[in-house]
Design a protein around this motif. Structure first.
Motif, PDB file in Angstrom:
ATOM      1  N   TYR A 341       0.844  -1.186   0.000  1.00 57.13           N
ATOM      2  CA  TYR A 341       0.000   0.000   0.000  1.00 57.13           C
ATOM      3  C   TYR A 341       0.883   1.241   0.000  1.00 57.13           C
ATOM      4  CZ  TYR A 341      -2.984  -3.795   1.401  1.00 57.13           C
ATOM      5  OH  TYR A 341      -3.626  -5.016   1.432  1.00 57.13           O
ATOM      6  N   LEU A 342       0.922   1.950  -1.109  1.00 61.62           N
ATOM      7  CA  LEU A 342       1.784   3.111  -1.278  1.00 61.62           C
ATOM      8  C   LEU A 342       0.939   4.368  -1.095  1.00 61.62           C
ATOM      9  CD1 LEU A 342       3.802   1.875  -4.389  1.00 61.62           C
ATOM     10  CD2 LEU A 342       4.371   1.638  -1.955  1.00 61.62           C
ATOM     11  N   PRO A 343       1.076   5.050   0.044  1.00 65.69           N
ATOM     12  CA  PRO A 343       0.196   6.177   0.386  1.00 65.69           C
ATOM     13  C   PRO A 343       0.137   7.235  -0.716  1.00 65.69           C
ATOM     14  CG  PRO A 343       1.547   5.579   2.271  1.00 65.69           C
ATOM     15  CD  PRO A 343       2.074   4.795   1.103  1.00 65.69           C
ATOM     16  N   GLY A 344      -1.098   7.648  -1.021  1.00 61.22           N
ATOM     17  CA  GLY A 344      -1.327   8.676  -2.017  1.00 61.22           C
ATOM     18  C   GLY A 344      -1.181   8.220  -3.445  1.00 61.22           C
ATOM     19  N   ARG A 345      -0.858   6.925  -3.650  1.00 58.90           N
ATOM     20  CA  ARG A 345      -0.597   6.460  -5.013  1.00 58.90           C
ATOM     21  C   ARG A 345      -1.512   5.301  -5.402  1.00 58.90           C
ATOM     22  NH1 ARG A 345       5.244   5.066  -5.923  1.00 58.90           N
ATOM     23  NH2 ARG A 345       4.588   5.406  -8.094  1.00 58.90           N
ATOM     24  N   PHE A 346      -1.239   4.098  -4.862  1.00 62.52           N
ATOM     25  CA  PHE A 346      -2.069   2.944  -5.197  1.00 62.52           C
ATOM     26  C   PHE A 346      -1.762   1.809  -4.230  1.00 62.52           C
ATOM     27  CE2 PHE A 346       1.826   2.377  -7.691  1.00 62.52           C
ATOM     28  CZ  PHE A 346       2.136   1.043  -7.490  1.00 62.52           C
ATOM     29  N   GLY A 347      -2.576   0.772  -4.280  1.00 64.40           N
ATOM     30  CA  GLY A 347      -2.359  -0.430  -3.488  1.00 64.40           C
ATOM     31  C   GLY A 347      -2.603  -1.674  -4.316  1.00 64.40           C
ATOM     32  N   VAL A 348      -2.060  -2.794  -3.833  1.00 68.90           N
ATOM     33  CA  VAL A 348      -2.254  -4.095  -4.480  1.00 68.90           C
ATOM     34  C   VAL A 348      -2.491  -5.136  -3.389  1.00 68.90           C
ATOM     35  CG1 VAL A 348      -1.236  -5.913  -5.912  1.00 68.90           C
ATOM     36  CG2 VAL A 348      -0.747  -3.498  -6.423  1.00 68.90           C
ATOM     37  N   ARG A 349      -3.519  -5.938  -3.550  1.00 65.18           N
ATOM     38  CA  ARG A 349      -3.742  -7.089  -2.658  1.00 65.18           C
ATOM     39  C   ARG A 349      -4.241  -8.253  -3.496  1.00 65.18           C
ATOM     40  NH1 ARG A 349      -6.375  -4.710   0.731  1.00 65.18           N
ATOM     41  NH2 ARG A 349      -8.573  -5.246   0.432  1.00 65.18           N
ATOM     42  N   ILE A 350      -3.749  -9.441  -3.177  1.00 63.95           N
ATOM     43  CA  ILE A 350      -4.184 -10.675  -3.837  1.00 63.95           C
ATOM     44  C   ILE A 350      -4.512 -11.667  -2.738  1.00 63.95           C
ATOM     45  CG2 ILE A 350      -3.539 -12.560  -5.390  1.00 63.95           C
ATOM     46  CD1 ILE A 350      -1.587 -10.596  -6.753  1.00 63.95           C
ATOM     47  N   GLU A 351      -5.716 -12.236  -2.783  1.00 62.71           N
ATOM     48  CA  GLU A 351      -6.199 -13.072  -1.675  1.00 62.71           C
ATOM     49  C   GLU A 351      -6.920 -14.314  -2.179  1.00 62.71           C
ATOM     50  OE1 GLU A 351      -9.330 -12.662   2.100  1.00 62.71           O
ATOM     51  OE2 GLU A 351      -9.274 -11.131   0.520  1.00 62.71           O
ATOM     52  N   ASP A 352      -6.539 -15.440  -1.622  1.00 62.50           N
ATOM     53  CA  ASP A 352      -7.261 -16.699  -1.799  1.00 62.50           C
ATOM     54  C   ASP A 352      -7.600 -17.269  -0.434  1.00 62.50           C
ATOM     55  OD1 ASP A 352      -6.928 -16.745  -4.611  1.00 62.50           O
ATOM     56  OD2 ASP A 352      -4.944 -17.650  -4.412  1.00 62.50           O
ATOM     57  N   ILE A 353      -8.683 -18.028  -0.384  1.00 62.89           N
ATOM     58  CA  ILE A 353      -8.939 -18.882   0.772  1.00 62.89           C
ATOM     59  C   ILE A 353      -8.235 -20.210   0.529  1.00 62.89           C
ATOM     60  CG2 ILE A 353     -10.687 -20.078   2.134  1.00 62.89           C
ATOM     61  CD1 ILE A 353     -10.614 -16.999   2.432  1.00 62.89           C
ATOM     62  N   VAL A 354      -7.540 -20.688   1.556  1.00 65.20           N
ATOM     63  CA  VAL A 354      -6.742 -21.908   1.469  1.00 65.20           C
ATOM     64  C   VAL A 354      -7.185 -22.850   2.575  1.00 65.20           C
ATOM     65  CG1 VAL A 354      -4.399 -22.840   1.706  1.00 65.20           C
ATOM     66  CG2 VAL A 354      -4.777 -20.681   0.467  1.00 65.20           C
TER      67      VAL A 354
END
Length: 375
Positions: A341-354
């Motif tokens: 999470y880069l403040p003021g710019r953008f974020g990336v998250r990738i999530e699976d249930i395992v």
């Protein structure tokens, strides 16, 4: 999505759960468990009171004794219809009577009991007044793994919920993003989850551009623009069991940096998944994912735990976080969801249930984890 409706849990299923819970209480040194309305009560008995009420409803589980559900008389007919009702005894009380006296008669007057985290303070205080020699511990502290290990039927329900969330993502990636508000896309997500069988939508995060740097961004009226990274995180309940998945899409072609950060999160998510196997401490999943991001110089921008359990609620123990030494057991289900999470710019998250298998882990989400370009 179509298919055969899942078979409902039987009274024997609920009886086995209550017996297991009572044994776990004894092993934890407790005199019993006191379960208020909420997810634990539904999981143990199949009963959810018809409305939130100040009247005491409490399941009493004590080792070596038959389960007893204390209920208001006016709600006893509904309780008697619950799937697990034949596996317990109903003890009703009428308005004007003291429900704490009714409950106290079932309890060891000097015992220590586990009690639901969401039990009302007035009810706990009423029990303490009736039985001043008793003491209490929250179920999260006393028995955090009570619902953590899923049986085969529960795993099928979680897999079906995950498949429905996957189908939702496959459809949402086809809709227009640019020029629409985050709230418009969130409404699309909610509609798709319901279309694919969810009875309850718990969250639809659509975090575009700089909003993506807030992991729990509240959907707003920001208009999504060309060049935005957009974090999508959505889930809810299907047939009583949870879904929760995150993918990060991009409106138009990403920059080299955006693609690099996305690839890094994808590698971290894969590392967390590969760490899953029986006998490994929960914290090792967090460590594996976090090391990839830290080694690339983005460690300060990964600001939350790597995962949380899921079952009849979308967030429950176990937690994939530093310091959690609970060992993974086959049947546990949880998210693996690193982010940057880069403040003021953008974020990336990738999530699976395992879910933990006998020799590793199995994903319950299987949509692409590569960068997806949307319009």
């Amino acid at each position: 999505m179509t298919g055969t409706a899942p078979a409902p849990f039987s009274a024997d299923d609920y009886r086995a759960r209550m017996e297991r819970a009572a044994r776990a209480a004894a092993e934890a040194g407790l005199a019993g468990l006191l379960v208020a309305p909420g997810p634990d009560l539904v999981w143990l008995t199949g009963y959810a009171p018809p409305a939130v009420t100040e009247r005491l409803t409490l399941l009493v589980l004590t080792p070596g004794q038959d389960p007893v559900l204390v209920v208001p008389t006016l709600e006893a007919p509904d309780a008697a219809k619950a799937a697990g009702a034949s596996a317990l005894t109903l003890r009703d009380w009428t308005d004007g009577k003291d429900p704490y006296a009714v409950t106290a008669a079932l309890l060891d007057s000097t015992g220590r009991f586990g009690i639901s985290d969401n039990a009302w303070a007035m009810h706990l205080l009423g029990l303490q007044k009736a039985l001043p020699g008793t003491s209490y511990a929250s179920l999260t502290d006393a028995l955090p793994m009570l619902r953590a290990v899923k049986d085969a039927a529960e795993l099928r329900l979680l897999a079906a919920a995950g498949a429905a969330a996957d189908a939702t993502f496959e459809e949402i990636r086809k809709v227009p993003f640019a020029g629409r508000r985050e709230s418009d896309v969130a409404a699309d997500l909610a509609g798709l989850l319901r279309r694919f069988g969810h009875s309850q939508v718990d969250f639809t995060i659509v975090a575009s551009g700089p909003n993506g740097a807030n992991p729990h961004h509240e959907v707003g009226d920001r208009v999504i623009g060309h060049g935005d990274m957009v974090v999508l995180d959505f889930g809810g309940l299907k047939d009583g069991y949870g879904s929760d998945t995150s993918r990060t899409v991009h409106v138009g072609e990403p920059t080299d940096e955006e693609r690099r950060v996305h690839d890094l999160v994808r590698e971290a998510q894969e590392a967390g998944f590969r760490a899953v196997r029986p006998g490994v401490a929960c914290q090792e999943v967090d460590r594996a994912a976090r090391a990839v991001i830290a080694d690339a110089g983005y460690g300060e921008y990964f600001i939350h735990r790597t995962g949380h359990g899921i079952g009849v609620t979308t967030h429950e123990p176990p937690y994939m976080i530093e310091g959690e030494q609970q060992l993974l057991v086959p049947g546990m289900c949880f998210s693996v969801e690193p982010g940057i999470y880069l403040p003021g710019r953008f974020g990336v998250r990738i999530e699976d249930i395992v879910t933990v298998t006998e020799d590793g882990g199995r994903r319950l989400n299987d949509t692409t984890r590569e960068m997806v370009i949307v319009n």
